[in-house]
Design an enzyme around this catalytic site. Sequence first.
Site, short mmCIF file in Angstrom:
data_model
loop_
_atom_site.label_atom_id
_atom_site.label_comp_id
_atom_site.label_asym_id
_atom_site.label_seq_id
_atom_site.Cartn_x
_atom_site.Cartn_y
_atom_site.Cartn_z
N LYS A 1 -80.80 -33.03 -34.20
CA LYS A 1 -82.24 -32.81 -34.13
C LYS A 1 -82.89 -33.21 -35.45
O LYS A 1 -82.20 -33.46 -36.45
CB LYS A 1 -82.54 -31.34 -33.82
N TYR B 1 -98.55 -32.69 -64.96
CA TYR B 1 -99.66 -31.84 -64.55
C TYR B 1 -99.46 -30.39 -64.99
O TYR B 1 -98.35 -29.84 -64.91
CB TYR B 1 -99.83 -31.87 -63.03
#
Length: 355
Positions: A34, A251
């Site tokens: 999956k 950042y």
Amino acid sequence: MRPIQARISIGAMAHNLRVARSYAGAARLFAVVKANAYGHGLSRARRGLAAADGFAVLTLEEAANLRQMGVEQPILLLEGIFGADEIAPCAELELWPVLHHAGQFDWLRRQPPVRPIQVFLKFDSGMHRLGFPLAEHAAVAARARNLPGVAGVTLMTHFAQADEGAGVDWQLQPFLHEVAGHGLPWSSANSAALLRYPETLGAWARPGLMLYGASPFTDASAELLGLRPAMTLQSEIIGVQSLQAGEGVGYSQLFRAKRPMRVGVVACGYADGYPRHALTGTPILVNGRMSRTLGRVSMDMLCVDLSEHADAGIGSPVVLWGEGLPVETVAAAAGTSSYELLCALAARVPVLEMD
């Protein structure tokens, strides 16, 4: 061309399946593919795991794709059918749906498949996610056996803590006690249970993570288990900065140097699938040697400590996870799971397929 790349090994998946089979005894194996085979690509997994006894997927689309690729083995639909309109495709594609709520019974009763199908009955043994209550096992099993168009029934459950100290006994024993009288085949083992708890081996085991070369455990590495990583995420250093004591990088300036140091900028960020929440100290390989990330991960870049890597510079190879750096090690440092890292590989990352 931007240097980031995922190398995915077909041979490693085949090897890991052989390892799974060595633990499985007489149980047959559904290879769980999956979520695009946990980020590895459904087509690649189909080839790497071709020797599996069956495949397990989430959706009809995934199952149909496998059939179009030539898969002839049984295909299990882990969440079953989502409406009566999916019954006919199940019969046409010879899929085995998992039934876990009464509505699915009603759909099958009203619109029985023209060709009888195998079904799995899922029981909730304590995870409290999907499944019929164990206390209703007799009525549920009887109803399933009487459904028109049902060729056979297998019982199943799923473990919540097979990869933890609590183990499986608290779920397995009630499950086996309740369903023992039905004389039906059963399935319970995921990767962790398959590797550690042979008493969970019923007719079918459902390994997933281990097939891609990652360990489900915190106390046993993939290498110790004999597994090989199927995915290696790699890139290069594309810039080098020199920081003075007190200067920050990235950042929010979450990392500030305590002394003069060199910092490498790597072409990989959260838009490539690397976790943004991975903070300073997440392990990373530079030129084949261990280092650490620094500061906040950006969309397209992250920073790495070159203090102990005098030989590293622009163009130096970097491994984010995979060969030499287990994905579960990176995941643990980043406060997540190897499942999430593998499944999050972005479509923009080029893939190099290896034998």
